[in-house]
Design a protein around this motif. Structure first.
Motif, PDB file in Angstrom:
ATOM      1  N   GLY A  58       0.833  -1.195   0.000  1.00  0.00           N
ATOM      2  CA  GLY A  58       0.000   0.000   0.000  1.00  0.00           C
ATOM      3  C   GLY A  58       0.874   1.254   0.000  1.00  0.00           C
ATOM      4  O   GLY A  58       2.091   1.188   0.185  1.00  0.00           O
ATOM      5  N   LYS A  59       0.228   2.385  -0.187  1.00  0.00           N
ATOM      6  CA  LYS A  59       0.956   3.649  -0.342  1.00  0.00           C
ATOM      7  C   LYS A  59       1.838   4.003   0.854  1.00  0.00           C
ATOM      8  O   LYS A  59       2.864   4.634   0.706  1.00  0.00           O
ATOM      9  CB  LYS A  59      -0.023   4.797  -0.593  1.00  0.00           C
ATOM     10  CG  LYS A  59      -0.720   4.713  -1.935  1.00  0.00           C
ATOM     11  CD  LYS A  59       0.258   4.945  -3.062  1.00  0.00           C
ATOM     12  CE  LYS A  59      -0.445   4.933  -4.411  1.00  0.00           C
ATOM     13  NZ  LYS A  59       0.482   5.033  -5.531  1.00  0.00           N
ATOM     14  N   SER A  60       1.450   3.582   2.055  1.00  0.00           N
ATOM     15  CA  SER A  60       2.223   3.986   3.231  1.00  0.00           C
ATOM     16  C   SER A  60       2.802   2.813   4.021  1.00  0.00           C
ATOM     17  O   SER A  60       3.325   3.002   5.115  1.00  0.00           O
ATOM     18  CB  SER A  60       1.356   4.833   4.163  1.00  0.00           C
ATOM     19  OG  SER A  60       0.222   4.095   4.566  1.00  0.00           O
ATOM     20  N   GLU A  61       2.730   1.602   3.476  1.00  0.00           N
ATOM     21  CA  GLU A  61       3.232   0.440   4.212  1.00  0.00           C
ATOM     22  C   GLU A  61       4.750   0.355   4.155  1.00  0.00           C
ATOM     23  O   GLU A  61       5.362   0.614   3.124  1.00  0.00           O
ATOM     24  CB  GLU A  61       2.630  -0.856   3.639  1.00  0.00           C
ATOM     25  CG  GLU A  61       1.193  -1.061   4.040  1.00  0.00           C
ATOM     26  CD  GLU A  61       0.586  -2.310   3.424  1.00  0.00           C
ATOM     27  OE1 GLU A  61       1.242  -2.940   2.582  1.00  0.00           O
ATOM     28  OE2 GLU A  61      -0.549  -2.638   3.796  1.00  0.00           O
ATOM     29  N   TYR A 117      -6.262  -1.640  -5.837  1.00  0.00           N
ATOM     30  CA  TYR A 117      -5.634  -2.716  -6.613  1.00  0.00           C
ATOM     31  C   TYR A 117      -5.046  -3.809  -5.728  1.00  0.00           C
ATOM     32  O   TYR A 117      -4.519  -4.790  -6.223  1.00  0.00           O
ATOM     33  CB  TYR A 117      -4.524  -2.160  -7.506  1.00  0.00           C
ATOM     34  CG  TYR A 117      -4.978  -1.091  -8.476  1.00  0.00           C
ATOM     35  CD1 TYR A 117      -6.228  -1.152  -9.072  1.00  0.00           C
ATOM     36  CD2 TYR A 117      -4.159  -0.028  -8.795  1.00  0.00           C
ATOM     37  CE1 TYR A 117      -6.652  -0.183  -9.959  1.00  0.00           C
ATOM     38  CE2 TYR A 117      -4.577   0.955  -9.684  1.00  0.00           C
ATOM     39  CZ  TYR A 117      -5.822   0.869 -10.261  1.00  0.00           C
ATOM     40  OH  TYR A 117      -6.233   1.834 -11.139  1.00  0.00           O
ATOM     41  N   LEU A 118      -5.121  -3.640  -4.411  1.00  0.00           N
ATOM     42  CA  LEU A 118      -4.519  -4.599  -3.488  1.00  0.00           C
ATOM     43  C   LEU A 118      -5.503  -5.594  -2.894  1.00  0.00           C
ATOM     44  O   LEU A 118      -5.091  -6.578  -2.297  1.00  0.00           O
ATOM     45  CB  LEU A 118      -3.844  -3.858  -2.318  1.00  0.00           C
ATOM     46  CG  LEU A 118      -2.477  -3.244  -2.581  1.00  0.00           C
ATOM     47  CD1 LEU A 118      -2.057  -2.391  -1.404  1.00  0.00           C
ATOM     48  CD2 LEU A 118      -1.450  -4.310  -2.846  1.00  0.00           C
ATOM     49  N   ASP A 119      -6.786  -5.348  -3.043  1.00  0.00           N
ATOM     50  CA  ASP A 119      -7.748  -6.131  -2.261  1.00  0.00           C
ATOM     51  C   ASP A 119      -8.384  -7.301  -2.994  1.00  0.00           C
ATOM     52  O   ASP A 119      -9.316  -7.912  -2.488  1.00  0.00           O
ATOM     53  CB  ASP A 119      -8.846  -5.209  -1.707  1.00  0.00           C
ATOM     54  CG  ASP A 119      -9.662  -4.547  -2.816  1.00  0.00           C
ATOM     55  OD1 ASP A 119      -9.324  -4.738  -3.999  1.00  0.00           O
ATOM     56  OD2 ASP A 119     -10.634  -3.836  -2.490  1.00  0.00           O
ATOM     57  N   HIS A 120      -7.922  -7.651  -4.188  1.00  0.00           N
ATOM     58  CA  HIS A 120      -8.502  -8.801  -4.883  1.00  0.00           C
ATOM     59  C   HIS A 120      -7.437  -9.506  -5.719  1.00  0.00           C
ATOM     60  O   HIS A 120      -6.368  -8.966  -5.961  1.00  0.00           O
ATOM     61  CB  HIS A 120      -9.689  -8.371  -5.768  1.00  0.00           C
ATOM     62  CG  HIS A 120      -9.287  -7.461  -6.879  1.00  0.00           C
ATOM     63  ND1 HIS A 120      -9.129  -6.112  -6.711  1.00  0.00           N
ATOM     64  CD2 HIS A 120      -8.963  -7.718  -8.175  1.00  0.00           C
ATOM     65  CE1 HIS A 120      -8.745  -5.570  -7.850  1.00  0.00           C
ATOM     66  NE2 HIS A 120      -8.635  -6.522  -8.751  1.00  0.00           N
ATOM     67  N   GLY A 121      -7.783 -10.711  -6.156  1.00  0.00           N
ATOM     68  CA  GLY A 121      -6.865 -11.469  -7.005  1.00  0.00           C
ATOM     69  C   GLY A 121      -5.703 -12.093  -6.258  1.00  0.00           C
ATOM     70  O   GLY A 121      -4.727 -12.511  -6.863  1.00  0.00           O
TER      71      GLY A 121
END
Length: 198
Positions: free
Chosen positions: A95-98, A117-121
Motif C-alpha cells: 500500500g501507499k504507506s506500508e 488494486y490490493l484487495d482482490h486477485g
C-alpha cells in the motif's frame, strides 16, 4: 530449543519476533546456529539446517521479511511459470504507506499499489511451510500491462501469451482484471490479436 524445532517443523522459517513471543531468547538461536541445527538466512530469519530448499525459497523468505507484501509483476509471472525471466529482486506490492525492508537478502523491490488494486486477485500458496501471498494469473497479467514502464512491454506480452497458451487464465478473466485495474484499453488489442485465430 524444542520450541524452535517445533516451529520450524510446522512453518519452515522462523522470525526472531515470533521466537521471542514464544519465550525463545536470541542466545538460544545463536547456540543452535553454532551447533549447526539452524541457519541464519538473513537478519532475524532462521531455518533448519537440513531443510529441503525449493525453487521458490526466496519467495518464502521475502514473505517472512515483509508479511504485508504480495508477490507481483515479474516475480508472480515467474512463480506461475509464465516467463523465462529470472527477476534479480522479489517484486512485492505494498500500500501507499506500508513499510517494507529496503536492504538485506533476498532483495525486495517494493511496488506501491493503490489500495483499490490490493484487495482482490490474491492467492495464498504454502512454500516451505510459509504462507506466501501471490497475485493470481489474470491479476498478474493485468498488473504487468498497467505497469509496462516498470517491467517492459516484451515481458507483459510474453506473460499474456503464455497464460493463454498454457490455459492458466481465459481472455475474459484477464479482461475483467484489466478493467478493474484500468488497463482494459491497453491490453484489449493484444488479447484480440492473440485470440483471433481461436
Amino acid at each position: 530449543r524444542q520450541i524452535v524445532r517445533n516451529h520450524l517443523a510446522q512453518y519452515g522459517i522462523a522470525r526472531m519476533g515470533e521466537m521471542r513471543a514464544k519465550g525463545v531468547t536470541g542466545a538460544t538461536l545463536s547456540r543452535m546456529e553454532r551447533a549447526g541445527e539452524i541457519v541464519r538466512l538473513a537478519r532475524g530469519l532462521y531455518q533448519k539446517a537440513d531443510a529441503d530448499i525449493v525453487a521458490e525459497h526466496s519467495l518464502a523468505e521475502a514473505a517472512k521479511r515483509a508479511p504485508k507484501g504480495i508477490i507481483c509483476l515479474t516475480s508472480a509471472l515467474a512463480f506461475h511459470g509464465l516467463t523465462l525471466q529470472i527477476p534479480r529482486a522479489i517484486a512485492m506490492a505494498f500500500g501507499k504507506s506500508e513499510w517494507f525492508p529496503r536492504s538485506g537478502q533476498p532483495v525486495i523491490r517494493g511496488v506501491r499499489f493503490e489500495e483499490a488494486y490490493l484487495d482482490h486477485g490474491i492467492e495464498t500458496h504454502m512454500i516451505e511451510g510459509v504462507p506466501v501471498r501471490i497475485f493470481g494469473v489474470a491479476k498478474t497479467i493485468a498488473d504487468c500491462f498497467r505497469n509496462k514502464r516498470q517491467i517492459g512491454n516484451a515481458i507483459a506480452i510474453e506473460g499474456l501469451q503464455e497464460a493463454l497458451r498454457q490455459k492458466k487464465a481465459t481472455p475474459a478473466e484477464i479482461m475483467l482484471e484489466a478493467e478493474r485495474g484500468r488497463a482494459g484499453r491497453t491490453i484489449l488489442p493484444y488479447i484480440e490479436a492473440l485470440t483471433t485465430n481461436g
